[in-house]
Enzyme design. Structure first.
Site, short mmCIF file in Angstrom:
data_model
loop_
_atom_site.label_atom_id
_atom_site.label_comp_id
_atom_site.label_asym_id
_atom_site.label_seq_id
_atom_site.Cartn_x
_atom_site.Cartn_y
_atom_site.Cartn_z
N GLY A 1 31.37 33.58 36.27
CA GLY A 1 32.42 34.55 36.59
C GLY A 1 33.40 34.57 35.45
O GLY A 1 33.35 35.42 34.56
N TRP B 1 29.17 40.16 43.21
CA TRP B 1 30.46 40.84 43.41
C TRP B 1 30.54 42.13 42.59
O TRP B 1 31.54 42.38 41.91
CB TRP B 1 31.63 39.92 43.03
CG TRP B 1 31.56 38.61 43.71
CD1 TRP B 1 31.62 38.39 45.05
CD2 TRP B 1 31.38 37.32 43.11
NE1 TRP B 1 31.50 37.04 45.30
CE2 TRP B 1 31.36 36.38 44.13
CE3 TRP B 1 31.26 36.90 41.78
CZ2 TRP B 1 31.19 35.03 43.89
CZ3 TRP B 1 31.10 35.55 41.53
CH2 TRP B 1 31.06 34.64 42.58
N GLY C 1 39.76 47.91 30.96
CA GLY C 1 39.66 47.76 32.41
C GLY C 1 40.89 47.08 32.99
O GLY C 1 41.33 47.40 34.10
N ARG D 1 64.69 51.02 61.06
CA ARG D 1 64.77 49.90 62.01
C ARG D 1 66.22 49.40 62.13
O ARG D 1 66.88 49.16 61.12
CB ARG D 1 63.87 48.77 61.50
CG ARG D 1 63.96 47.49 62.27
CD ARG D 1 63.27 47.60 63.61
NE ARG D 1 63.27 46.32 64.31
CZ ARG D 1 62.78 46.15 65.52
NH1 ARG D 1 62.25 47.18 66.18
NH2 ARG D 1 62.80 44.98 66.10
N GLN E 1 57.27 41.03 55.49
CA GLN E 1 58.44 40.33 56.05
C GLN E 1 59.54 41.32 56.47
O GLN E 1 60.13 41.18 57.54
CB GLN E 1 58.98 39.35 54.99
CG GLN E 1 59.98 38.33 55.52
CD GLN E 1 59.32 37.33 56.48
OE1 GLN E 1 58.10 37.18 56.50
NE2 GLN E 1 60.13 36.68 57.29
N GLY F 1 57.42 41.86 62.88
CA GLY F 1 56.17 41.88 63.67
C GLY F 1 55.34 43.11 63.40
O GLY F 1 54.10 43.04 63.39
N GLU G 1 38.19 41.30 37.19
CA GLU G 1 38.39 41.63 35.76
C GLU G 1 39.16 40.52 35.05
O GLU G 1 39.99 40.78 34.18
CB GLU G 1 39.01 43.02 35.60
CG GLU G 1 38.06 44.06 36.17
CD GLU G 1 38.24 45.45 35.66
OE1 GLU G 1 38.83 45.64 34.60
OE2 GLU G 1 37.74 46.36 36.35
N GLY G 2 38.85 39.29 35.48
CA GLY G 2 39.48 38.10 34.92
C GLY G 2 40.61 37.63 35.80
O GLY G 2 41.54 38.38 36.06
N SER H 1 43.95 35.40 37.00
CA SER H 1 45.24 35.22 36.29
C SER H 1 45.11 34.16 35.21
O SER H 1 45.71 34.28 34.13
CB SER H 1 46.33 34.81 37.29
OG SER H 1 46.53 35.85 38.22
N1 CAA Z 1 37.24 41.96 21.69
C1 CAA Z 1 36.25 41.70 20.79
N2 CAA Z 1 35.64 40.51 20.69
C2 CAA Z 1 36.04 39.54 21.51
C3 CAA Z 1 37.06 39.72 22.47
C4 CAA Z 1 37.67 41.00 22.54
N3 CAA Z 1 38.64 41.28 23.41
N4 CAA Z 1 37.24 38.57 23.16
C5 CAA Z 1 36.36 37.69 22.64
N5 CAA Z 1 35.64 38.29 21.66
C6 CAA Z 1 34.61 37.69 20.80
C7 CAA Z 1 35.17 36.50 20.00
O1 CAA Z 1 35.76 36.93 18.80
C8 CAA Z 1 33.92 35.70 19.77
O2 CAA Z 1 33.17 36.25 18.72
P1 CAA Z 1 32.89 35.44 17.33
O3 CAA Z 1 32.20 34.16 17.71
O4 CAA Z 1 32.04 36.39 16.55
O5 CAA Z 1 34.24 35.20 16.74
C9 CAA Z 1 33.13 35.91 21.04
O6 CAA Z 1 33.58 37.13 21.61
C10 CAA Z 1 33.26 34.79 22.04
O7 CAA Z 1 34.62 34.70 22.35
P2 CAA Z 1 35.29 33.37 22.88
O8 CAA Z 1 34.86 32.20 22.05
O9 CAA Z 1 36.74 33.65 23.00
O10 CAA Z 1 34.59 33.23 24.31
P3 CAA Z 1 34.93 32.30 25.52
O11 CAA Z 1 33.65 31.78 26.05
O12 CAA Z 1 35.97 31.30 25.11
O13 CAA Z 1 35.49 33.32 26.62
C11 CAA Z 1 37.10 34.66 27.80
C12 CAA Z 1 36.57 34.14 26.44
C13 CAA Z 1 38.31 35.50 27.44
C14 CAA Z 1 37.50 33.54 28.72
C15 CAA Z 1 36.00 35.55 28.44
O14 CAA Z 1 34.89 34.77 28.84
C16 CAA Z 1 36.48 36.33 29.63
O15 CAA Z 1 37.17 37.36 29.49
N6 CAA Z 1 36.12 35.91 30.88
C17 CAA Z 1 36.45 36.65 32.08
C18 CAA Z 1 35.39 37.65 32.39
C19 CAA Z 1 35.85 38.68 33.38
O16 CAA Z 1 36.90 39.30 33.22
N7 CAA Z 1 35.03 38.91 34.40
C20 CAA Z 1 35.31 39.93 35.35
C21 CAA Z 1 34.05 40.64 35.71
S1 CAA Z 1 34.15 42.38 35.70
C22 CAA Z 1 34.83 42.84 37.16
O17 CAA Z 1 35.49 42.12 37.83
C23 CAA Z 1 34.59 44.27 37.48
C24 CAA Z 1 34.88 44.68 38.87
O18 CAA Z 1 34.04 44.68 39.73
C25 CAA Z 1 36.21 45.22 39.22
#
Ligand code: CAA
Length: 379
Positions: free
Chosen positions: A131, A156, A242, A268, A336, A340, A363-364, A366
């Site tokens: 996730g 999900w 997003g 109220r 609140q 009720g 979408e990530g 907090s």
């Molecule tokens: N733009 C471009 N490149 C990016 C970037 C960005 N915003 N963020 C990271 N990268 C690149 C990095 O530069 C790196 O590349 P290089 O090795 O070439 O330099 C590569 O991607 C890997 O990046 P990290 O080392 O930073 O990766 P990480 O494993 O540490 O993870 C993280 C970073 C920000 C935690 C990421 O994993 C993340 O965003 N996780 C959350 C995912 C998420 O939001 N999931 C939600 C699912 S979608 C959803 O919810 C839709 C829905 O239904 C509503």
């Protein structure tokens, strides 16, 4: 610095407000209670141009800016976040990614009907064991020459059953880590692709969230998005935009609850006067109004940066982090203020409180937003 919305922005905002009042408000309680997907409402949103808002008109979109997107997302989310999440995913995670990185053939075949709202799309990154840690994809796509063989499970997934087109992130070469990840366009109905049961959720119950299973699905080579190994960056770039959508959804949930609290506090009476004449309520309303305004500014700032082609990863993460916390806090306070009555469905605020929670998760989380922000701060 100009804080004034243009005439066009105000018109779009009013159109979204009218749509929400006339088309979304009737039936919102029932859709929530019975987990009914708002198919009719989503179809109309497509006809109004709200599903491909920022897409170039040459690909069937409305050609509007990200500021307009924030305004629309706020208005729709005031009334029904189950609808606005479909709008957000289709606009930001599906259309935006395809427009920016898709081939011309992919745009003609998939982006055009998606932007016109003839079909809707889903974005498939999350997995049972991936996730937040998005690089740990277990879904595999093995290169078989003229096609990829896709196997795995996604969890999900918003619009999981209603979508026709799915952008699926999968690992093609484990040894390469995130550089071995690709993004694919998968169509509903491809042999081996099945949709799991609908999740029974706390909030946004009208949206259809499903797991998806892929068993030896043959995905044509031309359905890979971008160069080989571009999938992880594709996912990160689309999520940047997003997060503006979900931040604006959180803003709308907060402002919807706030407006209901203001209205109720004038109606109220307690201890011989309307409850809005009591300082205990006034202080709550003042805090809500201030925090909502701050959230709105962060959403608009992120959108402005995007519109002006400036980096906005940090700004969109800040907007989502802050607005989702404001949504949670404001909706709890709105319940609140209602006492009720706030605890029963007819008054809407309990639904907004349940809907608010997901904005701190999808979408990530907090915590992910804090990772994104702190990395920018420490660069
Ligand atoms: N733009 C471009 N490149 C990016 C970037 C960005 N915003 N963020 C990271 N990268 C690149 C990095 O530069 C790196 O590349 P290089 O090795 O070439 O330099 C590569 O991607 C890997 O990046 P990290 O080392 O930073 O990766 P990480 O494993 O540490 O993870 C993280 C970073 C920000 C935690 C990421 O994993 C993340 O965003 N996780 C959350 C995912 C998420 O939001 N999931 C939600 C699912 S979608 C959803 O919810 C839709 C829905 O239904 C509503």
């Amino acid at each position: 610095m100009n804080f004034q919305l243009t005439e066009e922005h105000l018109m779009i905002q009013q159109a979204a407000r009218d749509f929400a009042q006339n088309e979304l408000k009737p039936g919102v309680i029932e859709r929530d209670e019975h987990q009914k997907f708002p198919a009719e409402q989503v179809k109309k949103l497509g006809e109004w141009g709200f599903l491909g808002m920022m897409v170039d008109p040459k690909y069937g979109g409305a050609g509007l800016d990200a500021i307009s997107y924030v305004l629309v997302m706020e208005e729709l989310s005031k009334i029904d976040a189950s609808v606005s999440v479909v709008v957000s995913v289709n606009n930001s995670l599906v259309c935006y990614g395809l427009e920016l990185y898709g081939s011309e053939e992919q745009k003609q075949k998939y982006l055009v009907p998606l932007a016109k709202g003839e079909i809707i799309g889903a974005f498939c990154l999350s997995e049972p064991e991936a996730g937040s840690d998005a690089t740990s994809q277990r879904t595999t796509a093995i290169d078989m020459g003229d096609h990829y063989l896709l196997n795995g499970t996604k969890n999900w997934i918003t619009s999981g059953n209603s979508a026709s087109v799915y952008l699926v992130i999968a690992q093609t070469d484990v040894a390469k880590g995130h550089k071995g990840i690709n993004a694919f366009i998968v169509e509903k109905g491809m042999p081996g692709f099945t949709v799991g049961p609908k999740e029974n959720k706390l909030g946004i119950r009208g949206s259809d969230t499903h797991s998806l299973m892929f068993t030896d699905v043959k995905v044509p080579k031309e359905n890979r998005i971008g160069e080989d190994g571009f999938g992880f960056k594709f996912a990160m770039k689309t999520l940047e935009g997003g997060r503006i959508g979900i931040a604006s959804q959180a803003l709308g949930i907060a402002s919807g609850a706030y407006e209901l609290a203001v209205q109720y506090s004038k109606e109220r009476k307690a201890f011989g006067k309307p409850i809005c004449d009591h300082q205990a309520i006034q202080f709550k309303l003042a805090d809500m109004a201030t925090e909502i305004e701050a959230a709105r500014m962060l959403c608009l700032k992120a959108a402005w940066l995007k519109d002006n082609h400036q980096p906005y990863a940090q700004a969109s993460a800040m907007a989502k982090l802050f607005a989702s916390e404001v949504a949670m806090k404001t909706t709890v306070e709105a319940v609140q203020v209602h006492g009720g009555y706030g605890y029963v469905k007819e008054y809407h605020v309990e639904r907004l409180m349940r809907d608010a929670k997901i904005t701190q998760i999808y979408e990530g989380t907090s915590e992910i937003q804090k990772i994104v922000i702190s990395r920018e701060v420490l660069k």
